[in-house]
Write an enzyme that holds these catalytic residues in place. Structure first.
Site, PDB file in Angstrom:
ATOM      1  N   ASP A 282      34.372  22.298 -19.749  1.00 54.04           N
ATOM      2  CA  ASP A 282      34.853  23.449 -20.498  1.00 54.04           C
ATOM      3  C   ASP A 282      35.938  22.953 -21.461  1.00 54.04           C
ATOM      4  OD1 ASP A 282      35.202  25.951 -21.502  1.00 54.04           O
ATOM      5  OD2 ASP A 282      35.384  26.955 -19.578  1.00 54.04           O
TER       6      ASP A 282
HETATM    7  C1  NOJ Z   1      36.136  28.366 -22.874  1.00 54.33           C
HETATM    8  C2  NOJ Z   1      35.216  29.227 -22.066  1.00 54.33           C
HETATM    9  O1  NOJ Z   1      35.610  29.225 -20.705  1.00 54.33           O
HETATM   10  C3  NOJ Z   1      33.771  28.805 -22.169  1.00 54.33           C
HETATM   11  O2  NOJ Z   1      32.981  29.721 -21.472  1.00 54.33           O
HETATM   12  C4  NOJ Z   1      33.371  28.698 -23.610  1.00 54.33           C
HETATM   13  O3  NOJ Z   1      32.006  28.404 -23.718  1.00 54.33           O
HETATM   14  C5  NOJ Z   1      34.228  27.632 -24.252  1.00 54.33           C
HETATM   15  N1  NOJ Z   1      35.619  28.047 -24.194  1.00 54.33           N
HETATM   16  C6  NOJ Z   1      33.835  27.347 -25.690  1.00 54.33           C
HETATM   17  O4  NOJ Z   1      34.226  28.362 -26.520  1.00 54.33           O
END
Ligand code: NOJ
Length: 750
Positions: A282
């Site tokens: 993430d």
């Molecule tokens: C953080 C989020 O937790 C995740 O779900 C997302 O895909 C990413 N950022 C990218 O934006």
């Protein structure tokens, strides 16, 4: 001009041989030509600088230079044919091997045309529809040059305080699994090489939704038994369905950051479940290993992450900075890097990018596909199927065609933006059909439809990226709204949450309606009892006063671009509501986390003599509306619950049949739900577990017998050590219209 190596790549792709071995050969061949730095580049994912879905990165290196050098394997937040073409061209024409980029984007419930938020769509309990929706979303996304969505989010969530429940499928692993598989199939289709499909990403592995106290990014303490039985099943199911990628999670689980957890990523996902795609971290979750206090610096964080099986580094730049050095210092085996790179290259190959890196870049198609009439029609269909009728006294709904005057009141009544929801990708601001517009459109010209706002939502500033600011409690002036209510036959009161009260970074300690909304309802109710409350919200809300007084309540979530039309379809009966809650609605926030599939405890029974039983002294244990609940304009009668046997062996199965009859006067759809209870096992099992459901349509007076089969798969469970076990003993089986109104039968496994 394309460089020579890229032409060689293309030639390699077109050589003959069986499909699989051709792919393997190609990837192996390419890998063997790559320097360590080039390999690491493939594992580096960077955001564009013009759209942020996480904390803005420190621009430690020049993105353009990195792209040219082949130091970037994937980009997120680059979308649109012109934009993706430009970035792809830089990489293909300048980097030594010309390995194309993979473009990723958070397309959560629509690229430009918004479907209902995922929690809403899940309330349809209709996997086929959900698949259709994901397919249409994929078509729009792919037409914009994007290859890969960070969806579906399949975190089973039990806590309404956590803002990201809007993005999931609710509290149940069985329902979440079914819908997760549908979404993956919809996004990916049968062949990722088709340019109207995109790669999916099952996220967040794992247990992110179990953040303590529902506070975003918080620590997770969760038992192994819950992990195996509640959290993992949707991930296992999507892996089996061929999901291309998995995203790990920000949180620690029992102290270990998920991103550094090799049990999760190597043993389970890539080992036991044979996942052949790749794991993306993430946003900076590799960097956050250090912040958690589980690495002394970013280099050690990179080491832990790659060893644990995190293949691609989103926005931490940890791999690109340190991975080559770690290999050279023999702290990391190059074979691990090769394995990660191989996984990434395979996806690029499967998407046909080596054959033509620009194959998703077609401006004519982009214009044709995005925002088409067909996708808007589908959005309306999905939206109306996602709505849940919570209350309908004296059949106030559907509204009669003879109504002469309708007051459409409330802070969300004429709002064209909030229905688009959070995580809205490239949705056009204010492009949703408002409820006021939808109602006006649905009635004939001689019906008076008038609007008054009544009060605000109490939100001052709103955006996806920045903190919401709440306004001071405003002085309520309901006069106009009350005059209108008094002089109208019926009031449609549209209240709820701002769409940015839920989503990432949007946890709340209070889940009641903000500002003056409840007072507005009370005041209106004093002057006109015919109030239909239309709710818009991204989480279960605590609305005991409305549940008690309002004669009709329709839960519409954030229903997407066609919200107003879809809501009008339901209000006037063009569509008979069929949605069922995918998440329990609590009476108050103190009950959270509240979920239907809880354990019994040792003291579940109410005592009138003493206090020593599992309860609150200031609130009932029961929810306001249970999981699986939702009304229809018709009535379904359940009868004749039968088992084909009362005893079975562990190798056997039992067939459960039930008769469902539409005893009302109009056609309707019903979600028939089957639950089990394992009465005595080595580990205490939940009081109820959903193990089957089917959505059926019945005409007035029509009846149907449904049959479900139960065998080891449904009746067994995971021990804390992860082994699956089917124990002998007594079971109960329940079938009904929601998790509380159920017919019941028993059988024994010998
Ligand atoms: C953080 C989020 O937790 C995740 O779900 C997302 O895909 C990413 N950022 C990218 O934006």
């Amino acid at each position: 001009m394309k460089n020579l190596s890229f032409i060689i790549l293309v030639l390699l792709v077109s050589c003959t041989g069986s499909h699989q071995s051709k792919e393997d050969q190609f990837v192996q061949n390419l890998l063997s030509q790559m320097t360590l730095e080039e390999k690491v580049g493939q594992l580096n994912q960077r955001t564009s600088q013009w759209e942020m879905t996480g904390p803005a990165p420190e621009s430690s290196s020049d993105l353009l230079e990195d792209l040219k050098k082949g130091n970037v394997g994937s980009m997120l937040n680059v979308a649109g044919v012109a934009e993706t073409y430009e970035a792809q061209k830089i990489v293909v024409e300048n980097s030594r091997l010309g390995i194309p980029l993979l473009f990723a984007y958070d397309v959560i419930h629509g690229y430009q045309t918004m479907m209902p938020i995922p929690l809403g769509e899940s309330a349809s309990w209709n996997p086929q529809l959900v698949e259709e929706s994901a397919k249409a979303i994929a078509e729009e996304t792919a037409a914009a040059g994007v290859h890969w969505t960070f969806a579906p989010m399949i975190d089973v969530g039990r806590d309404a305080r956590w803002g990201r429940v809007m993005e999931g499928a609710g509290e149940d692993p069985f329902l979440t699994s079914a819908l997760a598989v549908a979404r993956v199939k919809g996004f990916q289709g049968n062949d990722l090489e088709e340019t109207n499909t995109i790669a999916a990403c099952a996220k967040h592995f794992a247990a992110y939704a179990f953040a303590e106290a529902g506070r975003e990014y918080n620590t997770v303490e969760i038992g192994d038994e819950t992990l195996h039985n509640i959290v993992f099943p949707p991930f296992k199911a999507t892996t089996e369905a061929g999901v291309a990628t998995v995203m790990n999670a920000f949180n620690t689980i029992q102290g270990l950051p998920a991103t550094a957890n090799s049990y999760l990523q190597r043993d389970l996902l890539k080992g036991q479940w044979n996942f052949d795609g790749f794991v993306v971290s993430d946003w900076n979750s590799i960097g956050e290993i250090q912040t958690h206090g589980a690495a002394s610096d970013l280099k050690e964080a990179a080491e832990r992450a790659i060893k644990a099986g995190s293949d691609m580094d989103m926005e931490a730049s940890a791999y690109v900075k340190y991975l080559a050095e770690l290999v050279e210092q023999r702290r990391v085996d190059e074979a691990l890097v090769d394995d990660a790179v191989r996984r990434v290259l395979h996806l690029k190959y499967r998407m046909g990018l080596f054959r033509d890196p620009f194959r998703y870049c077609n401006e004519v198609k982009e214009k044709e596909v995005i925002g088409s009439q067909a996708i808007h029609e589908l959005s309306r269909k999905v939206a109306r199927e996602s709505m849940v009728l919570l209350k309908n006294e004296e059949q106030l709904l559907p509204l009669s065609k003879d109504v002469k005057s309708i007051a459409v009141i409330g802070p969300l009544a004429n709002d064209k933006d909030v229905p688009l929801g959070s995580w809205r990708a490239k949705a056009i601001t204010n492009s949703a059909v408002s409820v006021f517009e939808g109602i006006q459109n649905a009635v004939s010209a001689d019906v008076s439809v008038q609007y008054s706002k009544g009060c605000n939502l109490a939100i001052n500033e709103r955006s996806f990226y920045t903190e919401l600011t709440l306004s001071e409690t405003e002085q309520a002036d309901f006069n106009d709204a009350l005059d209108l209510a008094k002089n109208s036959e019926v009031v449609v009161l549209v209240i709820g949450e701002d769409c940015f009260q839920s989503g990432e970074g949007r946890s709340q300690t209070d889940i009641t309606l903000k500002g003056q909304q409840l007072n507005l309802f009370q005041a209106i109710y004093e002057v006109n009892k015919n109030v239909v409350v239309v709710l818009m919200n991204g989480r279960p809300v605590a609305i005991p006063e409305l549940a008690q007084k309002a004669p009709a309540i329709l839960e519409t979530w954030f229903a997407g671009n066609q919200a107003g039309h879809a809501i009008a379809d339901v209000l006037f009966g063009a569509y008979n509501p069929s949605g069922k809650l995918p998440m329990t609605f609590p009476r108050n926030v103190g009950q959270c986390p509240i979920y239907y599939n809880h354990k019994n405890t040792g003291r579940p029974n109410k005592s009138d003599e003493h206090v020593f039983w599992s309860h609150y002294t200031d609130s009932p244990n029961s929810p306001l509306y249970p999981f699986g609940y939702g009304l229809s304009y018709t009535t379904f009668e359940y009868s004749d619950l039968k088992l084909n046997k009362n005893e079975m062996t562990t190798l056997d199965s039992v067939m459960v049949s039930v008769k469902v009859k539409n005893i009302g006067e109009r056609i309707g759809e019903e979600v028939v739900q089957l639950y089990i209870r394992d009465l005595a096992a080595t580990y205490a099992r939940p009081v109820l577990e959903l193990k089957g459901f089917e959505k059926i349509e019945l005409k007035a007076g029509e009846e149907k017998v449904l049959t479900f089969s139960l065998s080891a798969k449904e009746l067994g469970y995971y021990l804390p050590n992860g082994s699956f076990q089917f124990e002998k003993g007594a079971f109960k089986v329940f079938v009904g219209t929601n998790s509380q109104e159920l017919l019941e039968a028993s059988f024994i496994v010998r």
